[in-house]
Every structure is written in structure tokens, then in C-alpha cells.
Motif scaffolding. Structure first.
Motif, PDB file in Angstrom:
ATOM      1  N   CYS A 102       0.804  -1.093  -0.148  1.00 57.50           N
ATOM      2  CA  CYS A 102       0.032  -0.452   0.020  1.00 57.50           C
ATOM      3  C   CYS A 102       0.464   1.553   0.204  1.00 57.50           C
ATOM      4  O   CYS A 102       1.939   1.005   0.449  1.00 57.50           O
ATOM      5  CB  CYS A 102      -0.728   0.147   1.339  1.00 57.50           C
ATOM      6  SG  CYS A 102      -1.829  -1.381   1.108  1.00 57.50           S
ATOM      7  N   PHE A 104       0.237   4.235   1.440  1.00 59.19           N
ATOM      8  CA  PHE A 104      -0.137   4.963   2.601  1.00 59.19           C
ATOM      9  C   PHE A 104       1.009   5.234   3.435  1.00 59.19           C
ATOM     10  O   PHE A 104       1.950   4.851   3.408  1.00 59.19           O
ATOM     11  CB  PHE A 104      -1.698   4.749   2.870  1.00 59.19           C
ATOM     12  CG  PHE A 104      -1.446   3.509   3.316  1.00 59.19           C
ATOM     13  CD1 PHE A 104      -0.976   3.652   4.946  1.00 59.19           C
ATOM     14  CD2 PHE A 104      -2.521   2.692   3.052  1.00 59.19           C
ATOM     15  CE1 PHE A 104      -0.842   1.780   5.177  1.00 59.19           C
ATOM     16  CE2 PHE A 104      -2.268   1.495   3.710  1.00 59.19           C
ATOM     17  CZ  PHE A 104      -2.024   1.082   5.056  1.00 59.19           C
ATOM     18  N   TYR A 130      -6.530  15.113   4.513  1.00 60.08           N
ATOM     19  CA  TYR A 130      -6.706  13.566   3.612  1.00 60.08           C
ATOM     20  C   TYR A 130      -7.487  12.436   3.890  1.00 60.08           C
ATOM     21  O   TYR A 130      -8.406  12.776   4.906  1.00 60.08           O
ATOM     22  CB  TYR A 130      -5.223  13.324   4.442  1.00 60.08           C
ATOM     23  CG  TYR A 130      -3.778  14.482   3.867  1.00 60.08           C
ATOM     24  CD1 TYR A 130      -3.633  14.035   2.937  1.00 60.08           C
ATOM     25  CD2 TYR A 130      -3.159  14.636   5.226  1.00 60.08           C
ATOM     26  CE1 TYR A 130      -2.738  14.658   2.076  1.00 60.08           C
ATOM     27  CE2 TYR A 130      -1.884  15.327   4.430  1.00 60.08           C
ATOM     28  CZ  TYR A 130      -1.790  16.008   2.907  1.00 60.08           C
ATOM     29  OH  TYR A 130      -1.030  16.071   2.073  1.00 60.08           O
ATOM     30  N   ASP A 157      -5.111   7.708   2.952  1.00 59.50           N
ATOM     31  CA  ASP A 157      -3.724   9.103   2.611  1.00 59.50           C
ATOM     32  C   ASP A 157      -2.760   8.105   3.580  1.00 59.50           C
ATOM     33  O   ASP A 157      -1.705   8.186   3.606  1.00 59.50           O
ATOM     34  CB  ASP A 157      -3.804  10.569   2.478  1.00 59.50           C
ATOM     35  CG  ASP A 157      -4.753  10.608   1.322  1.00 59.50           C
ATOM     36  OD1 ASP A 157      -4.608  10.446   0.053  1.00 59.50           O
ATOM     37  OD2 ASP A 157      -5.794  11.020   1.710  1.00 59.50           O
TER      38      ASP A 157
END
Length: 452
Positions: A102, A104, A130, A157
Motif C-alpha cells: 500500500c 499510504f 487527507y 492517504d
């Protein structure tokens, strides 16, 4: 998480059987009582319960996938079964792999006090710009961190992760999973003295977070904490290292603070006019960690101010609740000397005709526990207190210290007795502080009072 069973198998290095139905996994769970449809269930071996016993139950509940220790019998039917040598190890590897996949960023937060509130503040402030998710409740040990990361949505995020510890090298091991982009240490207190022996050792354990950070990461810490200030000199700090506190050498300096029943207002050298619905000066310090984090992630001043109003606090932490004319400052999740004094400071600033303090035992304080409880009792004399009620074996020492210092203090033998003493105050214009370690179950006392 939103993955196919075949993708999870790949993340764990398991050869996928193409004859098996490749169902979607939309969440991860390790408690059979909380399984939802399409969950991946991770059965763990506990001291008293073997999660594998509930395999067929979770399959029948609609779980789509299950990890399964290869030496366990009674393999469930109607569910994708991924066999592994050890489900606990596989859970850790799944979290690590998912973290790698991921995109983020992760903010990792540790410290003796304030981890959860700082997590709430960071997540609230960043949510002004975010998509943010955070550790739920107090899931800050390995199983909880695995659970947290695996249940972060792939399209967020920022993930905000609370990192706890009980022993040396635990944060080091947890950070191998979390790998924070921004690391925060709130302070060094006396919690875990029983395991670690001294605050110097606690500082060493907390600063394992620093060693997990890359040179491109960000490190944020409480610059007023003398144990931290001494210990960080022994570590290679990231290029971007920022401190906060009241002392003028900090990067973020608290310049003003106000409090009322609705929350706190504070200003710093970096931003003024900050308002948030939390209570206590210690929350301004936690807020400064959130402010520095937000600035590192590109929020402008108005976004930051708005974010502070969006904070959603975790329950049982310095929450002011009304029971008729009586108000209760509910701080019953945990207690140690530093957090107890912070609660007293917060309570002192709230105005009421009559003030009652309830203190329960503080846990994990080691060989000096009796003296620490006694010293806390002595310090109560410095605050407005019409009646101090103490519950728990160690709380006898709080009562003794307080009585010797001139406080009207009483030790109570049971929660039932405590409830009976407090009942009449619910009809008065008064305020009650309730503070104790989680194992004292003061939340149940509060529930009893709410039912009166």
C-alpha cells in the motif's frame, strides 16, 4: 483490505490451488465473535483458547478465508483455507506484506502517556486534508497492530498507528511491521517500571522507534522530557527531527493555554488560535505533536485549525460527562503517576461548588509502588478536593499520604461501597474526577452511577 484469497496466498508465499473458489476478503479478524461476512479469520493459540476451535463457526458466519495451522485437525468446510506453520507468524507477515503493497504513509506514536490522545489528535487534524484511519481502541501490541494495518483501506492517504510496549526490544520488533514515515515519542514516564526497572531503561525502549526511521523519515518528540533529551543523543536522528514543549529551545513552543468545560484553546510560536474539544494542558502538548506532523505533511494553517475541531477522542480518557447537575471527569482507562497528576491539573481548572476525587490503584510500578501511591496522595493536598475516595489495595497508600497532608480522604473496600457514597452527589452541583488503572474497573462504577 480488499483482496482476493489468491492475493493473500501470494502475500504469504503460499502456492494457490486454482481449483479453490477465489473469494474476496474485505476485512481481517482474530476474534470469532466479531467475524463479518467476507472476513479473513486468523485463529490464534491463546493461553486458554485455541481459535481453531471456531473454524467452522466463522465459515458458517460468512467468512471467506481462514489461516490454518497445518498440524490442526477438523479443517472447516465452505471456506478458503490457507495452511501455514504458525498463524501468529503468518498474521505478522500478512501485515508486513500489506504495508509494503500500500502507498499510504504511516505515523507511528509511542510514549508512556498520551499515545492514544496524540493518535486521536494527529488523525483528526490530518483529516482536514487527507483520508485518514487510525488504531481503534487500544490495539497497540503486536496482534492489535497487525489487525490495524490489515484493516486500513488501501486508498487512504495516512494511517496513524499507536505503538505500545511492555519490554525492551518490543518497539523495535513492532516497527519492523509498522515502518513509520513519521515517528512520535510523547514522553517517558513510570509505567512499566516493573518490567524495565528505571525510567532510563524506559527511555531506551521508547527510543527504539528512532532506530526504525530512515534518514528521510521525520522524528517528533517532547523536548521538555529530560529522559528523552538524554537518550536521543545515543541515536542517529533523521535529518528532519523536531521537538515541542514549553522550553524555548523547542521547535514548537507553547505560548498560551486556556481551558473551559467545552475544551482547550492554545497557541504556539508556529500557529495561534487552536481550539479542540479535549481537556487538559497535556492535550496541548499532544496537540503540538499533531501540529508538527500536519506541517510536515503540507497542511496550511486554516486546515490545521479546522482539523483540531474534527478530533474524535477515544472513550474513557479525560471526558467530561453530565449526570444531572453533577459532572464527572471520566479518565478511567489507565493510570500512572504522570497521568494522575495531569488529571488533577485538568480537574483543578474546572469550576464547581464541590469537588470529589476517586483514585484507584496504579499498576506495573514495580518495587516502589507503595511509595509512589503514597506520594500521589500527598500531592492531592495541592489541589481543590472536598473528598478523596480511594479504592484498591495500593490505594490505601494514596489515602494514607493524603490524610497525612490534611486531605479529607477515605478508603473504600468495594465498588459497591463506592457507588453508595457517590450516589448523593449526583443530585448536587458538583464535579467528580474518576481515575484508575483499567483493571480497577472504574468504568463499571460509572455505569452503575449512570443507572441510578
Amino acid at each position: 483490505m480488499h483482496k482476493k484469497c489468491s492475493e493473500i496466498a501470494k502475500m504469504l508465499g503460499i502456492e494457490w490451488d486454482s481449483n479453490v473458489e477465489d473469494r474476496i476478503v474485505s476485512g481481517v479478524c482474530f476474534d470469532s465473535r466479531q467475524v463479518k461476512e467476507n472476513d479473513l479469520f486468523v485463529p490464534l493459540l491463546g493461553e486458554r483458547v485455541n481459535g481453531h476451535r471456531f473454524g467452522q463457526q466463522v465459515a458458517d458466519a460468512g467468512a471467506s478465508c481462514i489461516l490454518w495451522n497445518e498440524n490442526e485437525e477438523d479443517v472447516p468446510q465452505g471456506i478458503c483455507v490457507l495452511k501455514v506453520k504458525n498463524t501468529a507468524v503468518a498474521f505478522r507477515e500478512l501485515a508486513r506484506s500489506y504495508r509494503d503493497l500500500c502507498g499510504f504513509k504511516i505515523v507511528g506514536i509511542t510514549g508512556s502517556n498520551g499515545k492514544t490522545s496524540t493518535k486521536d489528535l494527529v488523525a483528526g487534524v490530518l483529516s482536514a486534508k487527507y483520508r485518514v484511519q487510525k488504531t481503534s481502541g487500544n490495539y497497540n501490541a503486536e496482534i492489535g497492530i497487525n489487525y490495524t494495518i490489515c484493516n486500513f483501506d488501501e486508498n487512504i492517504d495516512v494511517g496513524v498507528v499507536e505503538i505500545g510496549m511492555e519490554r525492551m526490544h518490543e518497539i523495535e520488533q513492532l516497527c519492523e511491521i509498522v515502518r513509520p514515515d513519521i515517528g512520535i515519542i510523547t514522553n517517558v514516564g513510570t509505567a512499566h517500571l516493573e518490567n524495565l526497572g528505571s525510567q532510563e531503561n524506559i527511555a531506551k525502549a521508547k527510543c527504539e522507534l528512532i532506530d526504525s526511521l530512515s534518514k528521510d523519515s521525520v522524528f517528533i518528540y517532547n523536548g521538555d522530557d529530560r529522559y528523552l533529551m538524554k537518550e536521543i543523543k545515543n541515536h542517529v536522528l533523521p535529518k528532519t527531527t523536531l521537538s515541542y514543549g514549553e522550553k524555548t529551545y523547542n521547535d514548537c513552543i507553547l505560548t498560551s493555554f486556556m481551558q473551559n468545560e467545552k475544551g482547550i484553546s492554545f497557541s504556539t510560536n508556529l500557529l495561534n488560535g487552536i481550539n479542540t474539544p479535549l481537556l487538559g494542558k497535556h492535550q496541548a502538548f499532544n496537540g503540538m505533536a499533531a501540529l508538527l506532523t500536519a506541517k510536515q505533511l503540507g497542511l496550511d494553517d486554516e486546515e490545521i485549525r479546522r482539523g483540531f475541531t474534527l478530533v474524535e477522542p477515544t472513550k474513557w480518557r479525560t471526558q467530561l460527562e453530565s449526570l444531572g447537575p453533577c459532572k464527572i471527569l471520566n479518565d478511567v482507562y489507565k493510570s500512572n503517576p504522570q497521568s494522575a497528576l495531569a488529571a488533577l491539573e485538568t480537574f483543578q481548572e474546572l469550576v464547581s461548588d464541590e469537588k470529589i476525587i476517586v483514585f484507584g490503584d496504579m499498576f506495573d510500578l514495580g518495587k516502589d509502588s507503595a511509595q509512589i501511591h503514597y506520594d500521589l496522595g500527598k500531592k492531592v493536598a495541592q489541589y481543590d478536593c472536598d473528598l478523596l475516595l480511594c479504592i484498591g489495595e495500593m490505594a490505601k497508600e494514596i489515602q494514607r499520604g493524603a490524610s497525612e497532608a490534611g486531605v479529607n480522604a477515605k478508603w473504600v473496600a468495594s465498588s459497591e461501597e463506592l457507588v453508595e457514597i457517590l450516589k448523593p452527589y449526583l443530585k448536587k452541583n458538583c464535579m467528580i474526577l474518576m481515575k484508575g488503572s483499567r483493571g480497577m474497573h472504574l468504568d463499571q462504577v460509572l455505569d452503575e452511577l449512570k443507572g441510578v
